[in-house]
Motif scaffolding. Structure first.
Motif, mmCIF file in Angstrom:
data_model
loop_
_atom_site.group_PDB
_atom_site.id
_atom_site.type_symbol
_atom_site.label_atom_id
_atom_site.label_comp_id
_atom_site.label_asym_id
_atom_site.label_seq_id
_atom_site.Cartn_x
_atom_site.Cartn_y
_atom_site.Cartn_z
ATOM 1 N N THR A 71 0.812 -1.219 0.000
ATOM 2 C CA THR A 71 0.000 0.000 0.000
ATOM 3 C C THR A 71 0.841 1.261 0.000
ATOM 4 O O THR A 71 0.303 2.360 0.095
ATOM 5 N N GLY A 72 2.162 1.136 -0.077
ATOM 6 C CA GLY A 72 3.044 2.289 0.001
ATOM 7 C C GLY A 72 3.543 2.536 1.412
ATOM 8 O O GLY A 72 4.398 3.375 1.639
ATOM 9 N N ARG A 73 2.983 1.794 2.363
ATOM 10 C CA ARG A 73 3.446 1.861 3.753
ATOM 11 C C ARG A 73 3.855 0.462 4.182
ATOM 12 O O ARG A 73 3.115 -0.497 3.933
ATOM 13 N N MET A 75 4.206 -2.956 5.960
ATOM 14 C CA MET A 75 3.295 -3.711 6.818
ATOM 15 C C MET A 75 4.124 -4.455 7.860
ATOM 16 O O MET A 75 4.973 -5.283 7.506
ATOM 17 N N LYS A 76 3.888 -4.155 9.106
ATOM 18 C CA LYS A 76 4.631 -4.791 10.191
ATOM 19 C C LYS A 76 4.308 -6.280 10.254
ATOM 20 O O LYS A 76 3.154 -6.673 10.175
ATOM 21 N N GLY A 77 5.361 -7.063 10.388
ATOM 22 C CA GLY A 77 5.186 -8.500 10.544
ATOM 23 C C GLY A 77 5.071 -9.272 9.240
ATOM 24 O O GLY A 77 4.874 -10.478 9.250
ATOM 25 N N TRP A 78 5.183 -8.578 8.120
ATOM 26 C CA TRP A 78 5.083 -9.203 6.805
ATOM 27 C C TRP A 78 6.350 -8.952 6.009
ATOM 28 O O TRP A 78 6.957 -7.894 6.130
ATOM 29 N N VAL A 79 6.728 -9.902 5.166
ATOM 30 C CA VAL A 79 7.814 -9.703 4.218
ATOM 31 C C VAL A 79 7.394 -10.265 2.862
ATOM 32 O O VAL A 79 6.488 -11.093 2.768
#
Length: 109
Positions: A71-73, A75-79
């Motif tokens: 989304t352009g930001r 995402m915590k916890g994802w790769v």
């Protein structure tokens, strides 16, 4: 956006024996949910992996891994893992294991 159906098939095969797995089209790709919680998925040619915030730094240190910023930001916890980095079943299984470790502790939805 099309996604790598071969990688999606491999994920489905690897996760098939796990009770509570469902597949859902998301993000222009496909996501695999475990008891209603997103676990892994495929966007384009890449694997998306939910490793959790605590394991994100270690996951990002792995070959082919980068921040998931769909989304352009970030995402915590994802790769996101380059599809070439999971071309071997052992590498894909390793990523699935990382994700299962985090998602297994989550309550079912």
């Amino acid at each position: 956006m099309a996604y790598d159906e071969g990688l999606a098939h491999r994920l489905g095969e690897a996760l098939g024996a796990l009770p509570g797995i469902t597949a859902k089209k998301m993000f222009g790709g496909i996501a695999f949910l475990w008891n209603g919680n997103m676990l892994v998925g495929v966007i384009g040619d890449d694997l998306i992996a939910r490793v959790g915030p605590e394991a994100q730094a270690d996951a990002l240190a792995q070959p082919g891994a980068r921040v998931f910023d769909f989304t352009g930001r970030p995402m915590k916890g994802w790769v996101v893992v380059d599809g070439a980095a999971v071309s071997e079943d052992s590498a894909l299984d390793d990523w699935i294991g990382r994700c299962r470790e985090f998602v297994e502790a989550m309550p079912p939805k």
